[in-house]
Design an enzyme around this catalytic site. Sequence first.
Site, PDB file in Angstrom:
ATOM      1  N   ASP A  56       0.939  -1.051  -0.049  1.00 41.15           N
ATOM      2  CA  ASP A  56       0.060  -0.050  -0.002  1.00 41.15           C
ATOM      3  C   ASP A  56       0.849   0.960   0.079  1.00 41.15           C
ATOM      4  O   ASP A  56       1.574   1.307   1.150  1.00 41.15           O
ATOM      5  CB  ASP A  56      -0.838   0.079   1.383  1.00 41.15           C
ATOM      6  CG  ASP A  56      -1.987   1.304   1.206  1.00 41.15           C
ATOM      7  OD1 ASP A  56      -1.850   2.234   0.553  1.00 41.15           O
ATOM      8  OD2 ASP A  56      -2.648   1.204   2.349  1.00 41.15           O
ATOM      9  N   SER A 136       1.474  11.261 -16.850  1.00 42.13           N
ATOM     10  CA  SER A 136       0.228  11.280 -17.687  1.00 42.13           C
ATOM     11  C   SER A 136       0.250  12.369 -18.700  1.00 42.13           C
ATOM     12  O   SER A 136       0.682  13.315 -18.321  1.00 42.13           O
ATOM     13  CB  SER A 136      -1.103  11.388 -16.592  1.00 42.13           C
ATOM     14  OG  SER A 136      -2.261  11.609 -17.236  1.00 42.13           O
ATOM     15  N   TYR A 149      -5.480  15.504  -9.680  1.00 38.60           N
ATOM     16  CA  TYR A 149      -4.715  14.481 -10.337  1.00 38.60           C
ATOM     17  C   TYR A 149      -3.845  15.130 -11.363  1.00 38.60           C
ATOM     18  O   TYR A 149      -2.720  14.714 -11.323  1.00 38.60           O
ATOM     19  CB  TYR A 149      -5.552  13.628 -11.311  1.00 38.60           C
ATOM     20  CG  TYR A 149      -4.957  12.395 -12.346  1.00 38.60           C
ATOM     21  CD1 TYR A 149      -4.887  11.272 -11.807  1.00 38.60           C
ATOM     22  CD2 TYR A 149      -5.049  12.653 -13.491  1.00 38.60           C
ATOM     23  CE1 TYR A 149      -4.057  10.184 -12.339  1.00 38.60           C
ATOM     24  CE2 TYR A 149      -4.285  11.762 -14.369  1.00 38.60           C
ATOM     25  CZ  TYR A 149      -3.767  10.513 -13.778  1.00 38.60           C
ATOM     26  OH  TYR A 149      -3.349   9.661 -14.410  1.00 38.60           O
ATOM     27  N   LYS A 153       0.386  14.723 -11.128  1.00 42.35           N
ATOM     28  CA  LYS A 153       1.245  14.036 -12.203  1.00 42.35           C
ATOM     29  C   LYS A 153       2.219  15.135 -12.783  1.00 42.35           C
ATOM     30  O   LYS A 153       3.238  14.650 -12.789  1.00 42.35           O
ATOM     31  CB  LYS A 153       0.200  13.549 -13.258  1.00 42.35           C
ATOM     32  CG  LYS A 153      -0.435  12.262 -12.923  1.00 42.35           C
ATOM     33  CD  LYS A 153       0.538  11.054 -12.461  1.00 42.35           C
ATOM     34  CE  LYS A 153      -0.663   9.819 -12.264  1.00 42.35           C
ATOM     35  NZ  LYS A 153       0.455   8.663 -12.186  1.00 42.35           N
TER      36      LYS A 153
END
Length: 253
Positions: A56, A136, A149, A153
């Site tokens: 994790d 990304s 997000y 990234k």
Amino acid sequence: MDLSNRTVLIVGGTSGIGRELARRFAAAGSTVAVGGRSPKALTELADEGFGKITIDVTDSASVASARDAVLARYPELDTVVTMSGVMLLEDLRDPAHFEAAATTIDTNLLGTIRVVDAFTPHLIRRGGGTLITVTSGIAFLPFPPMPSYAASKAAVHAYSEALRAQLDGTGVGVVELVPPAVATAGQEKVNPHALPLDDFATEVMHLLSQDPTPHEILVKGVLMHRWAERDGTYDALVAQRSQALAMLPGRQG
């Protein structure tokens, strides 16, 4: 990068891109272990012949335990791919979005740092290896419904650049994989323009196999995102992508 006879750990490889890359590395002749949280997915991968590691990335103790287990079983580990991530919608008009932001940053950015920190000393000691971070296209061309997000990234991109500079001379390389939208887990239904997973993986492995390996693995489908500012298309594309804000629950109706 010679893709054969490597010893590879893919953290976050229990599904989607990671799972497919695990299969591609194995097909090229490498030994591959996959790390993740899903017992079911890990068991399925073990049945395919992959090593399985429970990890994790939001838990430092879990990362340390996984590192110890990996290095005990795979002392020749030379390649670490860290790609655990979450993609969550956030409406920045509602302060309740903060929980999603915190989860995203903890997983995508801090999770990457935890994994890199765990294995960098080993790779330096062995005098060589490769760290592969995963960002990304959204790091370079934001998708407004997923602000944290995009931010996470973009941060991993900057971190990867700094990490590469700091590891210069150690024999440890840093490669950044920059996916566009890829058709995994139903993404082809959400985004009809998503790149088929098989095509994406084939192009990625081709780029990784180049000598020297590029610092950034950019498939053709992500070039529009990566170079939007340079090409003068950034503002128009962000405006176009902002139309997706209508998908936020608070903006519907």
